[in-house]
Scaffold this motif. Structure first.
Motif, PDB file in Angstrom:
ATOM      1  N   VAL A  66      46.373  42.396  48.283  1.00  0.00           N
ATOM      2  CA  VAL A  66      46.667  41.694  47.033  1.00  0.00           C
ATOM      3  C   VAL A  66      45.621  42.061  45.978  1.00  0.00           C
ATOM      4  O   VAL A  66      44.423  41.902  46.201  1.00  0.00           O
ATOM      5  N   LEU A  67      46.089  42.565  44.843  1.00  0.00           N
ATOM      6  CA  LEU A  67      45.171  42.893  43.747  1.00  0.00           C
ATOM      7  C   LEU A  67      45.112  41.757  42.734  1.00  0.00           C
ATOM      8  O   LEU A  67      44.055  41.434  42.221  1.00  0.00           O
ATOM      9  N   SER A  68      46.284  41.231  42.413  1.00  0.00           N
ATOM     10  CA  SER A  68      46.353  40.183  41.395  1.00  0.00           C
ATOM     11  C   SER A  68      47.234  39.073  41.879  1.00  0.00           C
ATOM     12  O   SER A  68      48.296  39.315  42.462  1.00  0.00           O
ATOM     13  N   SER A  69      46.771  37.861  41.628  1.00  0.00           N
ATOM     14  CA  SER A  69      47.628  36.696  41.809  1.00  0.00           C
ATOM     15  C   SER A  69      47.154  35.721  40.754  1.00  0.00           C
ATOM     16  O   SER A  69      46.116  35.951  40.137  1.00  0.00           O
ATOM     17  N   PRO A  70      47.908  34.642  40.525  1.00  0.00           N
ATOM     18  CA  PRO A  70      47.442  33.713  39.486  1.00  0.00           C
ATOM     19  C   PRO A  70      46.054  33.164  39.819  1.00  0.00           C
ATOM     20  O   PRO A  70      45.332  32.717  38.940  1.00  0.00           O
ATOM     21  N   LYS A  71      45.674  33.190  41.096  1.00  0.00           N
ATOM     22  CA  LYS A  71      44.414  32.564  41.487  1.00  0.00           C
ATOM     23  C   LYS A  71      43.223  33.496  41.336  1.00  0.00           C
ATOM     24  O   LYS A  71      42.148  33.074  40.941  1.00  0.00           O
ATOM     25  N   ALA A  72      43.405  34.750  41.692  1.00  0.00           N
ATOM     26  CA  ALA A  72      42.257  35.654  41.672  1.00  0.00           C
ATOM     27  C   ALA A  72      42.726  37.046  41.307  1.00  0.00           C
ATOM     28  O   ALA A  72      43.860  37.423  41.569  1.00  0.00           O
TER      29      ALA A  72
ATOM     30  N   LEU B  22      37.327  33.258  48.722  1.00  0.00           N
ATOM     31  CA  LEU B  22      36.677  34.534  49.023  1.00  0.00           C
ATOM     32  C   LEU B  22      37.042  35.581  47.984  1.00  0.00           C
ATOM     33  O   LEU B  22      36.197  36.324  47.494  1.00  0.00           O
ATOM     34  N   LEU B  23      38.352  35.597  47.639  1.00  0.00           N
ATOM     35  CA  LEU B  23      38.816  36.550  46.630  1.00  0.00           C
ATOM     36  C   LEU B  23      38.043  36.356  45.340  1.00  0.00           C
ATOM     37  O   LEU B  23      37.584  37.308  44.722  1.00  0.00           O
ATOM     38  N   ARG B  24      37.887  35.067  44.956  1.00  0.00           N
ATOM     39  CA  ARG B  24      37.173  34.783  43.711  1.00  0.00           C
ATOM     40  C   ARG B  24      35.772  35.360  43.765  1.00  0.00           C
ATOM     41  O   ARG B  24      35.290  35.958  42.819  1.00  0.00           O
ATOM     42  N   VAL B  25      35.101  35.115  44.888  1.00  0.00           N
ATOM     43  CA  VAL B  25      33.733  35.613  45.010  1.00  0.00           C
ATOM     44  C   VAL B  25      33.741  37.136  44.958  1.00  0.00           C
ATOM     45  O   VAL B  25      32.950  37.776  44.271  1.00  0.00           O
ATOM     46  N   ARG B  26      34.703  37.717  45.683  1.00  0.00           N
ATOM     47  CA  ARG B  26      34.742  39.172  45.787  1.00  0.00           C
ATOM     48  C   ARG B  26      35.067  39.808  44.428  1.00  0.00           C
ATOM     49  O   ARG B  26      34.574  40.868  44.090  1.00  0.00           O
TER      50      ARG B  26
END
Ligand code: ADP
Ligand code: MG
Lengths: 357, 582
Positions: A66-72, B22-26
């Motif tokens: 996953v590269l993009s989602s609304p969350k990150a 984790l994604l946010r941190v990464r």
């Protein structure tokens, strides 16, 4: 696994839905165009793929990650993609060679290799002699080539192009279409190409996704898209066409003043109510001055020439079928001359008729 | 069954939540921390002094509890009220005189065939290079009672007992400020006049108006909004000025708001009353800036005619020499005469004596540059503080302009507003706010270079921001996106592309902050400590002592330095560089 997958990708700005539930899978090495009129959401989609815009809803995956989602959202610099911008975005403070080598430098390659690969790619785009020039000293077409070289030289996982030819003059645009396809054939980089010009899309692409008002209407290879458009929008946007609206009645479709037999078409669908719309390309019909024999079940209707224009490469006729309010656009070779008011017979080729609703 | 599936679902949610975190941190962008720090710094630099000023004005002396007593004190004595009234009168009178000076000049340069127009431009440039307090000192040397050059000439010619002129008067103060501030009116009205096409005047001519009538009835009304706008600017300049009222008004016992504030800062220190007393100045400034915005946003009638239309200079016949004479007179009064007497005094053993070889000396320059550690330090301080403040202001302004134009943070326009806010806060009030916020404990920056640098940076931040924002808008964001998609972070994009492309803009902006900061007086005088005195403050102190030869030499150094940096700006950035950012 798909190289790139868009799942229900959506972007809204306040009340405006720029991109609406777009789903699209792209194979490794494939060249896919996003084609549609201005404002249909192409740039927004492309910039979401690049990571410049966060989706409101839906996800973008590359190689299953996953590269993009609304969350990150992974920032653009970590996606290993490259992009060619409408403005080219060649950096005016660097020479051609510095522009092209910049991405390699960011990848911390040894200076020797950077030099070699820069020189190689500049040869490929025929810019070898101009490596030391500054962008201000280049023509639009040359800047375009630098932009191409700069984004290809890093061997990106995905190459994105946003209307790259729209600032060039007509001749150059023609030439660069083929150049872009040639480079794709040479390097096989997975490519997403945004354009509003159907000719560009058809020359360059393996598949074309036609977009309208934020949605994808149809994704197909250029041949299928042209010959078997599935929606009225696609049929109208790609090339010129005649829309014929009729009703199904048992083994025939009844139009205003004339009837075509359904057994002639490959499985006309239509919705439950029996209403049917056909798309018939102007050049798929043939005009006859005399009633033709009807040996192989082709459909022929009789009509009258109401207007005509000679465009050099072909005639453009307006034909009114007898007893009908419909007017058909038919193109014919220069030698096929029919006077205004003359009676003509229009022959349909069922294989080239598309049922769109 | 039900339980186990619920648990599974629960775990799924937890795992998804965790992976999102984790994604946010990464995917975290390190630049974000920098943005937060920058915004905090901007608040520290601009919002906090302003807030302190307000708070302090309601604080009891010593700082425990709130009171209205400061306001009562500030507005109860007739001397304080006189200060307010005098400042308003000063603003109005200066504005009127400026229009009288500059309007004919602007018209002559823009519309007529007056010869030697470069003379007017030279005057405008000269008036920019001369800081107001040097104009005042020049005029003390010219028109001080009895000793002034003009008075001695008058006495020599007529044999009179006493001189004719006295610069230590209200009229004198108005004249000196107007001679320094008229370029505002000139530049505003000239650019408005440049937009009036000849055809509009000719239309009046066709209907039977002669050239003068056309000018009065057609041209003047068209540029009226520009004149009014520049009147407001001059008014605000005049009421916020410290140097001239202090040099000329204090000896004459004419009280102004700024000199009264200075008195509150004397012994005993009454910062709270000063804060309360500065409120009218602040309010008037805010109101007038708002009025000026309205005036300019109505866009006058001029812009509707567009830039089109041919413009031919009006042939005014022999009147052009009259006009040239007038412009020359202003040039002499504003620049040539004061600059000449300052330079002359700086090379004289005694400024009152005539120019001759036995009166010639370079001792003052020698003392200033090589002997007196106080002047040496002040010169160093001026340039170091100004340079540091210019770097700080440009750096901060560029970063904020970047955040705002690239929409990286919400409320970008609030940040832009904060950057432009010091423009409407008179320097003297900014200084009081700085004093209240940072000079005293717990921050206790009083007497440090840091305080001076921060104050200069805040004071000239608007210039830096206007320049930077204009520069940022000229860069296509795709230039940076091209860096990022190729694998460079935001900071790489700024370093490799934005900064090089903005080089000229930034250099121009840096000079535009540096030049005024080397000569700044009205904020500096409130914030200097024993080790952080600057040239302007020294000039003020020494002229109080009457040491005009040394003062003049120090002034000469300021003039040479300013001229050099203005020349550098012309050379490196372009002829219009001083008009940018305004
Ligand atoms: N930043 C934005 N804010 C608001 N609306 C936007 C923004 N960007 C794009 N849009 C709107 O989204 C729609 C799609 O825009 P875009 O993707 O640029 O179209 P295309 O590239 O196909 O011409 C348009 O209607 C446009 O006005
Ligand atoms: Mg677009």
């Amino acid at each position: 696994m798909f190289k790139l997958a868009l799942r229900n990708l959506t972007k809204t700005y306040g009340d405006v839905t720029a991109v609406n539930q777009v789903t699209l899978d792209i194979q490794e090495g494939e060249f896919v165009s996003l084609l549609g009129p201005s404002g249909c959401g192409k740039t927004t989609t492309l910039r979401m793929i690049a990571g410049f815009i966060a989706p409101t809803d839906g996800i973008i995956e590359m190689d299953g990650q996953v590269l993009s989602s609304p969350k990150a959202m992974m920032p653009p610099e970590r996606r290993q993609m490259s992009m060619i911008f409408q403005s080219y975005a060649i950096w005016p403070n660097m020479t051609v060679a510095e522009n092209v080598g910049f991405g390699l430098k960011l990848r911390k390659l040894p200076a020797e290799e950077i030099k070699r690969r820069t020189a190689d790619i500049l040869e490929v785009v025929h810019m070898g002699q101009l490596a030391g020039r500054y962008p201000a000293e280049l023509s639009g077409g040359q800047q375009q080539r630098v932009a191409l070289a700069r984004s290809i030289v890093v061997k990106p996982s995905i190459l994105l192009l946003d209307e790259p030819l729209s600032n060039l003059d007509a001749n150059l645009r023609e030439e660069m279409r083929f150049e872009i396809r040639r480079l794709h054939d040479e390097f096989r980089i997975t490519t997403v190409y945004v354009t509003h010009d159907q000719g560009e899309a058809m020359v360059t692409s393996d598949r074309i996704a036609v977009m309208n008002a934020g949605r994808i209407e149809q994704v197909d290879d250029p041949y299928t898209l042209y010959n078997k458009p599935r929606t009225r929008f696609v049929a109208g946007f790609i090339g010129r066409t005649n829309f014929l609206e009729g009703r199904r009645e048992r083994d025939a479709v009844v139009f205003d003043g004339f009837t075509l037999h359904t057994d002639a078409f490959a499985g006309p669908a239509g919705d439950g109510s029996g209403a049917v719309t056909l798309s018939v390309r102007p050049q798929s019909m043939k005009l006859h001055g005399n009633a033709p024999g009807n040996p192989d079940g082709r459909c022929v209707i009789q009509g009258k020439v109401v207007e005509r224009a000679y465009l050099g490469e072909h005639w453009d006729y307006g034909i009114a079928p007898n007893g009908s309010g419909v007017q058909l656009r038919v193109t014919a070779l220069p030698i096929e001359v029919h006077d205004v008011g003359a009676a003509v017979w229009v022959e349909f080729d069922p294989a080239q008729v598309a049922v769109i609703a | 069954m039900a339980t186990s599936s619920e648990t599974a679902m629960g775990q799924g949610t937890v795992r998804r939540g965790l992976s999102t975190a984790l994604l946010r941190v990464r995917f975290f962008e390190p630049a974000s921390i920098l943005w937060v720090l920058l915004i905090l710094f901007l608040l520290f630099l601009v919002a906090s002094p302003f807030a302190h000023l307000l708070v302090v004005s309601f604080e009891k002396t010593g700082g425990d509890g709130f009171t209205l007593a400061n306001y009562v004190t500030a507005y109860s004595r007739s001397r304080y009220l006189d200060g307010l009234r005098n400042s308003l009168m000063l603003g109005l009178a200066t504005a009127v005189v400026c229009v009288a000076f500059a309007l004919p000049m602007a018209w002559a340069v823009s519309r007529t065939n007056m010869p030697a127009k470069w003379l007017v431009w030279g005057t405008v440039l000269g008036a920019f290079i001369l800081p107001p307090y040097l104009t005042a000192i020049g005029w003390i040397l010219l028109a001080g009672p009895n000793a002034g050059w003009l008075n001695r000439m008058w006495m020599a010619i007529t044999g009179a007992e006493s001189g004719l002129f006295d610069i230590y008067t209200f009229t004198g103060i108005v004249l000196v400020i107007a001679l320094n501030a008229f370029p505002y009116v000139f530049l505003f009205t000239k650019s408005a006049l440049d937009l009036v096409s000849t055809e509009m005047e000719e239309a009046a001519n066709i209907l039977g108006a002669n050239a003068w009538q056309a000018t009065w009835k057609v041209t003047l009304p068209l540029i009226w909004p520009a004149i009014l706008g520049s009147i407001i600017i001059v008014f605000l300049e005049a009421i916020a000025l410290f140097g001239v009222p202090a040099l000329l008004g204090i000896p004459a016992r004419i009280n102004f708001v700024t000199t009264q504030l200075w008195e509150f800062f004397g012994f005993p220190l009454r910062m709270e009353v000063a804060a309360a007393y500065s409120m009218p100045l602040l309010l008037i400034t805010l109101l007038l800036i708002y009025a000026q915005r309205l005036l300019l946003s109505r866009k006058g009638y001029v812009s509707q005619t567009g830039k089109g239309g041919e413009r031919r200079p009006i042939d005014i016949g022999p009147w052009r020499f009259v006009l040239l004479g007038y412009c020359t007179l202003i040039g002499v009064l504003a620049v040539a005469a004061p600059a000449y007497v300052i330079v002359q005094a700086s090379f004289s053993k005694a400024w009152g004596r005539a120019m001759s070889w036995d009166n010639f000396t370079v001792i003052h320059y020698w003392q200033i540059l090589f002997e007196q550690s106080m002047t040496q330090q002040a010169i160093m301080n001026s340039f170091m503080f100004a340079a540091a403040a210019a770097f700080l202001a440009i750096g901060l302004a560029l970063a904020i302009a970047y955040l705002v134009t690239r929409r990286l943070v919400p409320w970008g326009n609030v940040l832009a507003f904060l950057c432009m806010a010091p423009f409407v806060i008179p320097g003297i009030i900014l200084a009081i706010g700085f004093y209240a916020a940072y000079a005293t404990p717990p921050v206790a920056l009083y007497g440090t270079a840091t305080l001076m640098i921060l104050a200069f940076a805040a004071r000239f931040l608007p210039i830096a921001y206007a320049t930077s924002a204009a520069g940022m808008r000229s860069i296509n964001p795709e230039m940076e996106e091209a860096v990022r998609i190729l694998g460079g972070g935001r900071l790489t994009a700024i370093r490799a592309v934005v900064a090089p492309l903005l080089k000229k803009t930034l250099l121009g902006g840096w000079l535009l902050v540096f030049i005024p900061a080397t000569r700044e007086l009205s904020a500096a005088i409130f914030l200097v400590g024993p080790q952080t005195r600057v040239m302007s403050v020294l000039i003020y102190d020494m002229s109080e002592e009457g040491n005009f030869e040394l003062v003049s030499a120090l002034g000469g150094i300021i003039l040479i330095a300013t001229s050099f940096f203005v020349w550098l700006g012309f050379k490196l950035v372009g002829r219009d560089f001083m008009l940018r950012g305004r």
